[in-house]
Enzyme design. Sequence first.
Site, PDB file in Angstrom:
ATOM      1  N   LYS A  84       5.601  57.551   6.114  1.00 47.15           N
ATOM      2  CA  LYS A  84       5.010  58.087   4.877  1.00 47.15           C
ATOM      3  C   LYS A  84       4.569  59.531   5.105  1.00 47.15           C
ATOM      4  O   LYS A  84       3.973  59.859   6.136  1.00 47.15           O
ATOM      5  CB  LYS A  84       3.814  57.222   4.466  1.00 47.15           C
ATOM      6  CG  LYS A  84       3.168  57.628   3.135  1.00 47.15           C
ATOM      7  CD  LYS A  84       2.011  56.686   2.807  1.00 47.15           C
ATOM      8  CE  LYS A  84       1.340  57.052   1.488  1.00 47.15           C
ATOM      9  NZ  LYS A  84       0.219  56.136   1.157  1.00 47.15           N
ATOM     10  N   SER A 159       0.214  53.734  -3.272  1.00 47.81           N
ATOM     11  CA  SER A 159       0.856  55.026  -3.139  1.00 47.81           C
ATOM     12  C   SER A 159       2.034  55.040  -2.161  1.00 47.81           C
ATOM     13  O   SER A 159       2.827  55.988  -2.142  1.00 47.81           O
ATOM     14  CB  SER A 159      -0.170  56.054  -2.657  1.00 47.81           C
ATOM     15  OG  SER A 159      -0.678  55.709  -1.377  1.00 47.81           O
ATOM     16  N   SER A 183      -2.684  50.477  -1.267  1.00 50.58           N
ATOM     17  CA  SER A 183      -1.449  51.260  -1.249  1.00 50.58           C
ATOM     18  C   SER A 183      -0.394  50.791  -0.260  1.00 50.58           C
ATOM     19  O   SER A 183       0.705  51.346  -0.233  1.00 50.58           O
ATOM     20  CB  SER A 183      -1.774  52.731  -0.966  1.00 50.58           C
ATOM     21  OG  SER A 183      -2.402  53.307  -2.079  1.00 50.58           O
TER      22      SER A 183
END
Length: 482
Positions: A84, A159, A183
Amino acid sequence: MTVETTEIKPLSIDDIRASIESGTSRATAIAESYFEQIQSRDPQIHSYLSVNRERAFERAARIDDLAAKGEPLPVLAGVPVGIKDVLTIEGLQATAGSRILEGYRAPYTATSVQKLEAAGAITLGKLNCDEFAMGSSNENSAYGAVHNPHALDRVPGGSSGGSAAAVAGGMAVATLGTDTGGSIRQPASFCGVVGILPTYGRVSRYGLIAFASSLDRVGPFTANVKDAATVLGVIAGHDPMDATSSPLPVPDYTADLDKGVSGLRLGVPAEYFAEGLDAEVRAAIERSIDQLRAAGAIIKPISLPHTRYAVPTYYLIATAEASANLARFDGVRYGFRAKDANTLSAMYRKSRDLGFGAEVKRRIMLGTYALSAGYYDAYYKKAQQVRRLLTDDFLKAFAEVDAILTPTAPTPAFKLGEKSDDPLSMYLADIYTVTASLAGICGLSVPCGQSAEGLPIGLQVLGKHFDEAMILRVAQAVERLN
């Protein structure tokens, strides 16, 4: 609705390691096959923000050299992973999904990434995410939304939507995401993969671009529970570079996976099955609970009475910490700087106005207000007091049960654009995940069924502080029973 018809099942960690050890495959060939998959599928999904073939093949060649010499291979030898883009890798971009970090290249590597690569993993690239990890749909990225591999008109969750979608789309065997209020777990549920929220302090946050420092955690996504346990075992542990990381020893998370659930006390909180829970989600969760009961688990109704205060509490604490953390992005030290500003003050204002997206600016303003003179005690302090009550709810529950079972999200994946103009509706998508975030306990989402439209549904398993082995054991049983 457009549902993908091609089911892609990524290789497991054991498959990859065994094939390299036996000589039936090479790490470089495996990496190439995943880059081909990214090139083929990702234009529709948009999970990767960047790939780095040269770096990946250099590391894969080292694994092939070890195998050729007959030397022992590390635990993640040749395993393709994605990271990420809120986690730093030296020399590579780190945008956090924001324009304000456009062009920034990190001078150091996050500890969690260092540990993955030291264990032989091959990093393919950096993954898309909501800007500064603020969002529940991955529509807030400055670089475009991620699409759910199961249905391209649906969100992957946020997210860490890019991290979940890369695994679900067969474009990585494992990925790292971060979880501040859900997330990791919510995207895992929406994309039909396994995602783990480790206990706060279990995995180092060094190298993580901060959103809310008392809530942010790093964790893995994988296609199955055993792989999740393996990756967690690699990235967990004390880090002198992170003062909040725990010195507690890291157990072998794979050791108890196959013990089953017979005799385990599993709590089911009434507050997580109230109004607002989608009927198909409820049915899938209740079916899994019935299966666990049939497998010998003792299902016990429990109460977590302060749950109804969790969302407002979270959105006060998280925004206050975001306001403080994001003050460093001023257009001076790194990243985006606005042009045509005549004074220093104007440059600050213009850089932040143009560099931050709408959701990030909304949260900065909310957090700044909550911390301002005259309102601190009424909002931020009060939220911290309620956070203590939420934590006490869990501590009392865990005196009676070994783990807690809940839905991960109130609905399956919703359509792109469906909630983007309604922030409150979007925030309520976190209603079942923010409680564990505030309490600092561990949790995970494991697939437990599908809706009538073929959309994945996830079961959330919550555990005591540092009892990741227990929630993984329960998740393994869920996986085998489905």
